[in-house]
Design an enzyme around this catalytic site. Structure first.
Site, PDB file in Angstrom:
ATOM      1  N   SER A  52      22.046  -7.921 -17.651  1.00  0.00           N
ATOM      2  CA  SER A  52      21.865  -9.223 -16.988  1.00  0.00           C
ATOM      3  C   SER A  52      22.672  -9.247 -15.689  1.00  0.00           C
ATOM      4  O   SER A  52      22.472 -10.136 -14.858  1.00  0.00           O
ATOM      5  CB  SER A  52      22.291 -10.368 -17.907  1.00  0.00           C
ATOM      6  OG  SER A  52      23.565 -10.115 -18.474  1.00  0.00           O
ATOM      7  N   ASP A  90      25.293  -2.076 -21.838  1.00  0.00           N
ATOM      8  CA  ASP A  90      23.842  -1.890 -21.893  1.00  0.00           C
ATOM      9  C   ASP A  90      23.412  -0.602 -21.214  1.00  0.00           C
ATOM     10  O   ASP A  90      23.837  -0.316 -20.080  1.00  0.00           O
ATOM     11  CB  ASP A  90      23.142  -3.038 -21.153  1.00  0.00           C
ATOM     12  CG  ASP A  90      22.705  -4.156 -22.082  1.00  0.00           C
ATOM     13  OD1 ASP A  90      22.518  -3.899 -23.285  1.00  0.00           O
ATOM     14  OD2 ASP A  90      22.547  -5.291 -21.589  1.00  0.00           O
ATOM     15  N   GLU A 122      17.572  -1.626 -26.012  1.00  0.00           N
ATOM     16  CA  GLU A 122      16.552  -2.555 -26.492  1.00  0.00           C
ATOM     17  C   GLU A 122      15.435  -1.816 -27.221  1.00  0.00           C
ATOM     18  O   GLU A 122      15.053  -0.715 -26.815  1.00  0.00           O
ATOM     19  CB  GLU A 122      15.947  -3.327 -25.306  1.00  0.00           C
ATOM     20  CG  GLU A 122      16.958  -4.200 -24.578  1.00  0.00           C
ATOM     21  CD  GLU A 122      16.338  -4.985 -23.426  1.00  0.00           C
ATOM     22  OE1 GLU A 122      15.111  -4.917 -23.214  1.00  0.00           O
ATOM     23  OE2 GLU A 122      17.111  -5.686 -22.733  1.00  0.00           O
ATOM     24  N   GLU A 189      17.379 -11.862 -29.967  1.00  0.00           N
ATOM     25  CA  GLU A 189      17.243 -12.785 -28.840  1.00  0.00           C
ATOM     26  C   GLU A 189      15.976 -13.623 -28.967  1.00  0.00           C
ATOM     27  O   GLU A 189      14.877 -13.103 -29.135  1.00  0.00           O
ATOM     28  CB  GLU A 189      17.237 -12.008 -27.506  1.00  0.00           C
ATOM     29  CG  GLU A 189      17.096 -12.929 -26.310  1.00  0.00           C
ATOM     30  CD  GLU A 189      17.488 -12.306 -24.970  1.00  0.00           C
ATOM     31  OE1 GLU A 189      18.012 -11.163 -24.947  1.00  0.00           O
ATOM     32  OE2 GLU A 189      17.280 -12.977 -23.949  1.00  0.00           O
TER      33      GLU A 189
HETATM   34  O1  KIV Z   1      22.102  -8.278 -20.694  1.00  0.00           O
HETATM   35  C1  KIV Z   1      22.511  -9.212 -21.393  1.00  0.00           C
HETATM   36  O2  KIV Z   1      23.253 -10.086 -20.953  1.00  0.00           O
HETATM   37  C2  KIV Z   1      22.070  -9.246 -22.788  1.00  0.00           C
HETATM   38  C3  KIV Z   1      22.386 -10.471 -23.586  1.00  0.00           C
HETATM   39  C4  KIV Z   1      21.542 -11.602 -23.165  1.00  0.00           C
HETATM   40  C5  KIV Z   1      22.315 -10.226 -25.036  1.00  0.00           C
HETATM   41  O3  KIV Z   1      21.460  -8.334 -23.254  1.00  0.00           O
END
Ligand code: KIV
Length: 271
Positions: A52, A90, A122, A189
């Site tokens: 994000s 991530d 993911e 989510e």
């Molecule tokens: O990238 C992010 O902030 C996320 C959250 C919304 C779980 O994956």
């Protein structure tokens, strides 16, 4: 005698213990040193260096453009700010979908170049082989099911997922597969609360919800949403704990006015 202060670090085992005890897990995103330090000092269990960052740090419409190098920059900044919490990073779009070798190479880069404690990716059954390979290399993996923003062009919308039985069944099966593949936890989510409850009860690993209701083992929010920095984003699931946008613009307006009117600096504020 050790000169180091005793700090009880949060580990993936801690999260499993919290689930077993029925104690909820707190998770927030962070992308830089200064906020990560504040969140760690406040006692957060987990910081997610989310992709994000592509939206809230870089201003893109989706999470797709952010690169592995940019995630490494954000993550290493966060890691320098924390002492206690678990930091999960991530894997960005394009750094793991091609095959499990590439996924492992990306996960290794994150761990080696940032000092992260775990990675998140993911998807369900389609990434199970990559998860197993990464876990076998000794890297803890968090899963992410439901609304998976890297697939936004497949979904076409950011609306609630798995409301229909076919998609709900796929999610139930994917959750089982993620646990089987070795994930230590999974994000759920934007799915119905009752489905999240069912999955949370079935799994032995913790579920961390965002827009997935009150029954998940923990909750995660994007820091810009929780702190009211990003005021245009107002989904039903979001609780805003601060109106930082107003506070920041108010403070900066005051600063501008003080400078323009020669009120800053005053005699005590100069040498
Ligand atoms: O990238 C992010 O902030 C996320 C959250 C919304 C779980 O994956």
């Amino acid at each position: 005698m050790s000169t180091h202060k005793e700090i009880k670090k949060v580990t993936t085992n801690t999260l499993q213990r919290l689930k077993a005890k029925g104690e909820k897990i707190s998770m927030i995103t962070a992308y830089d040193y200064s906020f990560a330090r504040l969140f760690d000092e406040a006692g957060i269990d987990v910081i997610l260096v989310g992709d994000s960052a592509s939206n809230v740090m870089a201003g893109y419409d989706t999470t797709l453009p952010i690169t592995l190098e940019q995630m490494i920059y954000h993550a290493s900044s966060v890691l320098r700010g924390v002492n206690r919490c678990l930091v999960v990073v991530d894997l960005p779009f394009g750094s793991y979908q091609s095959n499990s070798e590439i996924a492992l190479a990306s996960a290794i880069r994150i761990m080696k170049e940032t000092g992260a404690h775990a990675i998140k990716l993911e998807g369900g059954e389609e990434v199970a082989e990559s998860i197993s390979k990464i876990v076998r290399a000794g890297i803890p993996v968090m899963g992410h099911l439901g609304l998976t923003p890297q697939s936004i062009y497949k979904f076409g919308t950011y609306t609630v997922r798995a409301k229909e039985e076919t998609e709900a069944n796929k999610l139930r099966e994917d959750a089982r597969v993620l646990q089987e593949a070795g994930c230590f936890a999974t994000v759920l989510e934007k799915i119905p609360a009752m489905l999240a409850l069912e999955v949370t009860e079935k799994l032995t690993i913790p579920t961390i919800g965002i827009g997935a209701g009150m029954h998940c083992d923990g909750q995660v929010l994007v820091m810009h949403d929780l702190l009211g920095i990003n005021t245009e984003f107002k989904p039903r699931f979001l609780r805003t704990y601060l109106n930082m946008a107003d506070q920041v613009t108010g403070a900066v307006r005051q600063y501008i006015s003080d400078v323009k009117e020669s009120q800053f600096p005053n005699e005590q504020e100069q040498y």
